[in-house]
Design an enzyme around this catalytic site. Structure first.
Site, PDB file in Angstrom:
ATOM      1  N   GLY A  95       0.817  -1.227   0.000  1.00 25.06           N
ATOM      2  CA  GLY A  95       0.000   0.000   0.000  1.00 25.06           C
ATOM      3  C   GLY A  95       0.838   1.258   0.000  1.00 25.06           C
ATOM      4  N   GLY A  97       2.573   3.532   1.558  1.00 31.16           N
ATOM      5  CA  GLY A  97       3.134   3.692   2.898  1.00 31.16           C
ATOM      6  C   GLY A  97       3.677   5.082   3.135  1.00 31.16           C
ATOM      7  CE  LYS A 117       8.461   7.383  -3.586  1.00 31.88           C
ATOM      8  NZ  LYS A 117       9.014   6.735  -4.787  1.00 31.88           N
ATOM      9  NE  ARG A 187       1.522   2.173  -6.701  1.00 27.40           N
ATOM     10  CZ  ARG A 187       2.759   2.640  -6.601  1.00 27.40           C
ATOM     11  NH1 ARG A 187       3.771   1.820  -6.669  1.00 27.40           N
ATOM     12  NH2 ARG A 187       2.974   3.923  -6.392  1.00 27.40           N
ATOM     13  CG  ASP A 258       5.237  -3.305  -4.936  1.00 20.51           C
ATOM     14  OD1 ASP A 258       5.874  -4.304  -5.308  1.00 20.51           O
ATOM     15  OD2 ASP A 258       5.729  -2.421  -4.219  1.00 20.51           O
TER      16      ASP A 258
END
Ligand code: AMP
Ligand code: MG
Length: 500
Positions: A95, A97, A117, A187, A258
């Site tokens: 996920g 994070g 990010k 993704r 991912d």
């Protein structure tokens, strides 16, 4: 300073389609503020291209927003859940994070999602701190824009902010936040997650229908099952993407499922590298001890990842043979793109009369020669582009190519065949195009390393310089000639790991 909603209304049309799918897919999370934020870089070009207001990048308020210290009206930060296979093993739930989507907005270029990010912990941070360091953030900011400059599908970077917040990696570093923009950050791992979620069997279909509706509108329905068609489309996009990576000598470094975009975008820049000397087995990720993600494995690994996506979609496709039919065209598509790209790099004519086998033989032989000599990949192609238009072998442009080889005899044998081929094809336009497909400037590791060192001292000018340079990687930029040189000896000692 606390995170406050609604600093200003920027008169944006937020659509937030993915968020509207529900909390099963995305959890509301506020960014965690950082101390003393500062600008590292601003991408005015992308700002304009997205039709975003100027004020997005030139006010203190904007600095607040893009460092996670505030939000504009309409922004709805969320983290999404996904799972994935890492280094060939099922890793379970991962996920976002440390990434937070601020929302999706409409532009005249289509709709885009915007993401911070490194904006702090989310419910998916696991053992992580939710942060990204300045070093890796500069790498992501510059490389995503360099890829865009090369015409390779990628997520983009709108801006980069830093903070004095200490972040512990192998040593103590400081935090930074990249603001990323893409039509979607969905993704393969999102699908793998919901395929493994027996508690909510409807979620997988909801997600697939969402992606089909919003991102594959008007796709070719050829297999009689929309989810097989989706797999087929993603396979073709991925084939094209990886063939483009190979043509510029790009190694992604962490091709876990991912990190694979459903839209065929280059996604999640970590220990990536543009090859210096051509070693097909090159491993750019210092943590990749088996070489799973080596340069010459990327096409095969992407297929492996597509297979995982296919498995995730099986509950919807419900027919093994059909799923394989959807995946199978990847191989032919990859080979066709690869051959096309390298033929273009050689200036070989693309007309139907040309013999693809002859092209292939010429390319393969050259690749072997480059590999055995560890010839600098970018410099070779650029020099060849200048030389190919010269019919005289003694021309200085050809000499510059020859100078790159120790086994001159071997090179000469290849050169004779190559020159015979291009002279026979009488297609000067194909030769002229070489300069538009063989970049003069790529983001070599040592270049970005120097920019990072300067930025760490508070001088972000080198980030700016590289950014400008790499927006036009095919243009001669005489003031930046040194950036197209061979890497210095210390470049081979740079070790880039997953740590970011
Ligand atoms: P990456 O290797 O960057 O693609 O990350 C793999 C997974 O680890 C993703 O779920 C990330 O969100 C998560 N992750 C990586 N670094 C951090 C961090 N510093 N804090 C929280 N999660 C992280
Ligand atoms: Mg990732």
């Amino acid at each position: 300073m606390g995170t406050s909603k609604g600093i200003d209304n920027q008169d944006m049309t937020w659509i937030n389609r993915f968020a509207s799918l529900g909390s099963v897919f995305a959890t509301e999370v506020l960014p965690t503020p950082v101390p003393a934020p500062y600008w590292v870089a601003q991408n005015q070009t992308l700002l304009k291209a997205c039709g975003l207001p100027q004020s997005w990048l030139n006010t203190d308020e904007a600095l607040s927003v893009f460092s996670g210290n505030g939000l504009w009206e309409g922004m709805a930060p969320r983290a999404t859940v996904y799972s994935g296979h890492q280094f060939g093993h099922w890793a379970g739930q991962l996920g976002d994070g440390r990434a937070l989507s601020l929302g999706e907005f409409e532009t005249n270029q289509g709709s885009f999602e915007i993401q911070l990010k490194g904006a702090g912990k989310t419910p998916f941070s696991r053992m992580g701190d939710g942060r990204a360091v300045l070093r890796s953030s500069i790498r992501e900011y510059l490389c995503s824009e360099a890829m865009a400059g090369l015409g390779i599908p990628t997520t983009r970077a709108l801006c980069l902010t830093g903070s004095t917040l200490p972040v512990l990696r192998e040593s103590l570093e400081t935090a930074a936040i990249v603001t990323r923009v893409a039509p979607s950050f969905i993704r393969f791992g999102h699908f793998e997650h919901f395929a493994n979620q027996s508690s909510d069997p409807g979620a997988l279909k909801l997600l697939a229908d969402f992606v089909l509706e919003h991102h594959f509108e008007g796709h070719e329905a050829s297999l009689g099952n929309p989810y097989a068609d989706l797999l087929h489309e993603v396979s073709l996009k991925t084939a094209q993407l990886v063939a483009q990576w190979q043509a510029v000598g790009f190694c992604h470094g962490v091709l876990n499922t991912d990190n694979m975009s459903m839209l065929g975008l280059t996604l999640d820049y970590g220990p990536f590298q543009f090859l210096d000397g051509f070693n097909p087995h090159h491993i750019c990720n210092h943590s990749d001890h088996q070489g799973r993600y080596a340069y010459d494995k990327q096409a095969q690994i992407a297929y492996w990842n597509l297979f995982c996506l296919g498995q995730a979609l099986m509950p919807l496709i419900d027919d093994q043979a059909l799923a394989m039919n959807a995946l199978e065209p990847y191989k032919g598509a990859y080979t066709a793109h690869w051959t096309h790209n390298f033929s273009m790099k050689l200036g070989l004519s693309q007309t139907h009369e040309e013999d693809p086998q002859a092209h292939m033989a010429l390319i393969q032989e050259l690749m072997q020669l480059l590999a055995s000599e560890r010839t600098d990949f970018s410099l070779f192609w650029r020099r060849l582009s200048h030389a190919a238009l010269q019919s005289q072998q003694a021309h200085p442009a050809w000499q510059a190519v020859k100078d790159m080889f120790i086994d001159i005899g071997k090179f000469q044998t290849w050169q004779d065949r190559y020159m015979a081929q291009i002279q026979a094809q009488e297609d000067d336009a194909a030769l002229q195009r070489m300069l538009a497909v063989n970049p003069k400037y790529v983001l070599r590791n040592h270049l970005v390393e120097l920019a990072i060192q300067k930025s760490k001292q508070g001088d972000h000018s080198e980030v700016d310089t590289l950014f400008k340079l790499l927006q036009s990687p095919f243009d001669e930029q005489p003031e930046f000639e040194a950036y197209a040189d061979l890497p210095p000896a210390w470049a081979s000692d740079i070790e880039i790991s997953c740590s970011s």
